[in-house]
Design an enzyme around this catalytic site. Structure first.
Site, PDB file in Angstrom:
ATOM      1  N   ARG A  57      72.955 -24.775  81.241  1.00 45.79           N
ATOM      2  CA  ARG A  57      72.048 -25.832  81.701  1.00 45.79           C
ATOM      3  C   ARG A  57      70.672 -25.798  81.043  1.00 45.79           C
ATOM      4  NH1 ARG A  57      75.733 -25.002  84.965  1.00 45.79           N
ATOM      5  NH2 ARG A  57      75.335 -22.872  84.321  1.00 45.79           N
ATOM      6  N   THR A  58      70.047 -24.636  81.039  1.00 44.60           N
ATOM      7  CA  THR A  58      68.660 -24.592  80.576  1.00 44.60           C
ATOM      8  C   THR A  58      68.591 -24.947  79.095  1.00 44.60           C
ATOM      9  OG1 THR A  58      68.348 -22.828  82.186  1.00 44.60           O
ATOM     10  CG2 THR A  58      66.576 -23.174  80.611  1.00 44.60           C
ATOM     11  N   LYS A  86      69.977  -7.032  63.292  1.00 43.61           N
ATOM     12  CA  LYS A  86      69.613  -6.175  62.139  1.00 43.61           C
ATOM     13  C   LYS A  86      68.397  -5.316  62.469  1.00 43.61           C
ATOM     14  CE  LYS A  86      70.577 -10.173  59.326  1.00 43.61           C
ATOM     15  NZ  LYS A  86      69.823 -11.182  58.573  1.00 43.61           N
ATOM     16  N   ARG A 107      64.622 -17.361  76.340  1.00 37.61           N
ATOM     17  CA  ARG A 107      65.302 -16.650  77.439  1.00 37.61           C
ATOM     18  C   ARG A 107      65.597 -15.240  76.938  1.00 37.61           C
ATOM     19  NH1 ARG A 107      70.209 -18.671  81.189  1.00 37.61           N
ATOM     20  NH2 ARG A 107      68.438 -19.760  82.116  1.00 37.61           N
ATOM     21  N   HIS A 135      61.789 -17.951  86.465  1.00 35.28           N
ATOM     22  CA  HIS A 135      62.466 -19.070  85.797  1.00 35.28           C
ATOM     23  C   HIS A 135      61.716 -20.340  86.217  1.00 35.28           C
ATOM     24  CE1 HIS A 135      65.413 -21.454  83.889  1.00 35.28           C
ATOM     25  NE2 HIS A 135      66.528 -20.982  84.425  1.00 35.28           N
TER      26      HIS A 135
HETATM   27  N1   CP Z   1      70.285 -22.550  86.140  1.00 37.47           N
HETATM   28  C1   CP Z   1      70.354 -21.924  84.940  1.00 37.47           C
HETATM   29  O1   CP Z   1      69.408 -21.276  84.478  1.00 37.47           O
HETATM   30  O2   CP Z   1      71.558 -22.097  84.317  1.00 37.47           O
HETATM   31  P1   CP Z   1      71.913 -21.518  82.883  1.00 37.47           P
HETATM   32  O3   CP Z   1      71.963 -20.009  83.002  1.00 37.47           O
HETATM   33  O4   CP Z   1      73.249 -22.102  82.531  1.00 37.47           O
HETATM   34  O5   CP Z   1      70.825 -21.936  81.937  1.00 37.47           O
END
Ligand code: CP
Length: 304
Positions: A57-58, A86, A107, A135
């Site tokens: 999603r993100t 590496k 991320r 998040h």
């Molecule tokens: N909600 C969320 O962060 O989903 P993903 O891990 O798929 O990005």
């Protein structure tokens, strides 16, 4: 004045005014997110995606957001695609991506990774999840979902359920809901309680904090069940995970006749039965869609 933040690292960096600004802008973005209108406001701009942990999603909603606004996207979606394999350091990788892009979405499994790179590069950095830390963009879309469904976030009663220890979405969300005077209750196994530093921060803000291990204690008195996955990948000991997995399961029978909505940042494993998906209480797919207008609003605000 609009939005003043240069980076999106922690929801604690936001004022309530900043949040309200983004939520308002997101409403304007919805027709573009739904393909009913087009926009070129980020034409010629490039978003750099540094995903050291998996995401559906993100990552995809950031990509969709950038493209819906006429911009483009570069980057990697797993460590194996990057020169980290590496031995390249995070700092070097960030400096290099900053040479190619106008903003970075990162991320990473290390708490503090986004803040760390934001201190060494001079383009906007967006935290798309840092370990068990925060998040913040998920929180903005969670708030947007509540606003679209209830109109007012203030005064809602919200239960955060599941892995409150490692779940970064609930860490960010608890701070944001506190700004909106939401009545919060934390439901988790005793091993996965909300971290004490967050409870301490909330109490310092005179937010009343209720904690329980049972959904049945709260289900008749809340507007929102915010369910989270037990995060297998964050447990230092797999045995501990096996003892706790499956601790909660929301199903259609539990929701029957109840005036409550069910949200979840997704992905889910088994904490919400698929028989909930067709119920009017199910809002988690709508919530996932709202990631696009909210992230469009953020990108527009950050990429000057
Ligand atoms: N909600 C969320 O962060 O989903 P993903 O891990 O798929 O990005």
């Amino acid at each position: 004045m609009g939005f003043q933040l240069e980076n999106v690292i922690s929801i604690k960096d936001f004022t309530k005014k900043d949040i309200k600004f983004i939520l308002k802008e997101a409403e304007k973005m919805e027709p573009i997110a739904r393909s009913q209108k087009t926009s070129k406001i980020l034409s010629g701009k490039i978003l750099g995606m540094m995903f050291y942990e998996p995401s559906t999603r993100t990552r995809l909603s950031f990509e969709a957001s950038m493209k819906r606004l006429g911009g483009s996207v570069i980057g990697f979606s797993e460590v194996a695609e990057s020169s980290a394999t590496k031995g390249e350091t995070l700092a070097d990788a960030a400096r290099v991506v900053a040479c190619y892009a106008d903003a970075i979405v990162i991320r990473h499994n290390a708490e503090g990774a986004a803040r760390y790179i934001s201190d060494i590069i001079d383009i906007p950095v967006i935290n798309a999840g840092d370990g068990a830390g925060q998040h913040p963009t998920q929180t903005l879309l969670d708030l947007y979902t509540m606003k679209r469904i209830f109109e007012n976030i203030e005064g809602l009663k919200v239960a955060l359920i599941g892995d409150l220890k490692y779940g970064r979405t609930v860490h960010s969300l608890a701070y944001a809901l506190a700004m909106f005077n939401v009545d919060m209750v934390f439901v988790s196994p005793k091993e996965l309680k909300m971290p004490r530093d967050i409870i301490h921060d909330l109490k310092e803000q005179r937010i009343s904090v209720h904690e329980t291990t049972k959904i049945s204690d709260v289900i008749d008195d809340i507007d929102v069940l915010y369910v989270t996955r037990i995060q297998k990948e964050r447990f230092p000991d797999p045995e501990e995970y096996s003892k706790i997995k499956g601790a909660y399961r929301i199903d259609a029978k539990m929701l029957n006749g109840r005036d409550v909505i069910v949200m979840h940042p997704l992905p889910r494993v088994d904490e919400i039965s698929v028989n909930v998906d067709a119920l009017p209480q199910c809002k988690y797919f709508q919530q996932a869609f709202y990631g696009v207008p909210v992230r469009m609003a953020l990108l527009k605000a950050l990429i000057k």
